[in-house]
Scaffold this active site. Structure first.
Site, PDB file in Angstrom:
ATOM      1  N   ASP A 109       0.783  -1.210   0.475  1.00 16.41           N
ATOM      2  CA  ASP A 109      -0.436  -0.309   0.093  1.00 16.41           C
ATOM      3  C   ASP A 109       0.794   1.430  -0.169  1.00 16.41           C
ATOM      4  OD1 ASP A 109       0.796   0.218   2.434  1.00 16.41           O
ATOM      5  OD2 ASP A 109      -0.483  -1.581   3.107  1.00 16.41           O
ATOM      6  N   HIS A 126       7.156  -7.135  -1.078  1.00 13.05           N
ATOM      7  CA  HIS A 126       6.168  -7.938  -2.495  1.00 13.05           C
ATOM      8  C   HIS A 126       5.550  -6.996  -3.235  1.00 13.05           C
ATOM      9  CE1 HIS A 126       3.853 -11.405   0.839  1.00 13.05           C
ATOM     10  NE2 HIS A 126       5.150 -11.478  -0.004  1.00 13.05           N
ATOM     11  N   CYS A 134       3.571  -1.469 -18.682  1.00 15.02           N
ATOM     12  CA  CYS A 134       2.493  -2.409 -19.413  1.00 15.02           C
ATOM     13  C   CYS A 134       3.857  -3.308 -20.101  1.00 15.02           C
ATOM     14  CB  CYS A 134       3.086  -1.633 -21.364  1.00 15.02           C
ATOM     15  SG  CYS A 134       2.200  -1.868 -22.626  1.00 15.02           S
ATOM     16  N   THR A 198       1.938  -9.902  11.188  1.00 11.69           N
ATOM     17  CA  THR A 198       2.089 -10.891   9.918  1.00 11.69           C
ATOM     18  C   THR A 198       1.798 -12.116  10.012  1.00 11.69           C
ATOM     19  OG1 THR A 198       3.710 -11.857   8.811  1.00 11.69           O
ATOM     20  CG2 THR A 198       4.408 -10.607  10.417  1.00 11.69           C
ATOM     21  N   PRO A 224      -2.940  -9.568  16.941  1.00 10.40           N
ATOM     22  CA  PRO A 224      -4.449 -10.145  17.927  1.00 10.40           C
ATOM     23  C   PRO A 224      -4.506 -11.232  18.414  1.00 10.40           C
ATOM     24  CG  PRO A 224      -4.943  -8.347  15.989  1.00 10.40           C
ATOM     25  CD  PRO A 224      -3.516  -8.978  15.513  1.00 10.40           C
TER      26      PRO A 224
END
Length: 262
Positions: A109, A126, A134, A198, A224
């Site tokens: 992002d 990534h 193109c 991650t 989390p």
């Protein structure tokens, strides 16, 4: 007795070389979907009945570019409609405090760069969503937002070839320069390796943690939900990066001097 977050802050204070590894969970706090895990958008199949690994793959881009771009566009719109959060900002501040604090991110992002993380200590393993280029003639263009309002897949205005972003799709090779930089830095060693948000499902994410553990360096995870490395790190902090990182920084800010554990 120090709390776990105080132990991590002390380890940061004492470390000379630090590696921070970030995944989709960090940008989830900006409203972006994760692929897997808590809140994962693609825990099952996509609306086309395919695993996301198939829809967002290099072979799919070649075989059915419109379908692949359907999901690339979804990611693109999400990224353009969000911005870096306080977690990204804290990481940039940690890098400011430590001149040898490196950042390895799986995220595409661009939020780390927007938050102030220095390019010369940022490894985007990534790739990123822009600029588009193109596949036929190599022509580049920066108008990702505009292209996402047009028919997909976007076509080159010079040769009508299919455009793509410089991201690593599933079943594609990782960028050689990013991998080379990562292993050069791993070769120098790190005193602290911290993973944030991650799922740690890729070898190049797990390996830095295992290498650090093998030489007695401090390892930690902020997430989390527990992952495959949670039982292997010195400190596991359950929670969102948005909540945990500012608290971590507050301990570092008031406790800059390296001290031995009591």
């Amino acid at each position: 007795m120090l709390s776990d977050i105080e132990r991590l802050a002390q380890a940061f204070n004492c470390a000379e070389r630090v590696l921070i590894i970030t995944g989709a969970g960090l940008s989830a706090d900006s409203g972006l979907p994760t692929y897997r895990g808590v809140g994962g958008l693609y825990n099952g199949n996509t609306s086309d009945g395919l695993p996301i690994e198939a829809a967002l793959s290099g072979p799919m881009l070649q075989r059915d570019p419109a379908l692949c771009w359907k999901y690339l566009a979804e990611l693109g719109r999400a990224c353009l409609g969000a911005q870096a959060n306080v977690g990204h900002q804290v990481i940039a501040e940690l890098q400011r405090l430590k001149p040898q604090c490196w950042l390895l991110t799986q995220n595409i992002d661009g939020f780390h760069r927007a938050a102030g993380s220095p390019d010369d200590r940022l490894i985007e393993i990534h790739g990123q969503l822009a600029p588009l280029y193109c596949q036929s003639c190599g022509q580049q263009e920066d108008d990702l937002a505009g292209r996402l309002t047009e028919q997909l897949p976007p076509l080159c205005r010079h040769c009508a070839g299919i455009l793509r972003p410089p991201v690593v799709l599933f079943e594609e090779m990782l960028p050689e320069r990013a991998i080379s930089t990562l292993y050069e830095q791993l070769g120098e060693g790190f005193d602290l390796v911290l993973t944030i948000g991650t799922s740690s499902s890729f070898a190049y994410i797990v390996e830095p943690v295992l290498r650090a553990r093998a030489v007695g360096a401090f390892t930690a995870e902020i997430n989390p939900a527990r992952t495959g490395i949670s039982d292997s790190v010195d400190v596991y902090l359950a929670g969102r990066a948005l909540d945990v990182l500012p608290e971590l920084l507050s301990h570092i800010s008031v406790n800059r001097i390296c001290k031995s554990s009591p």
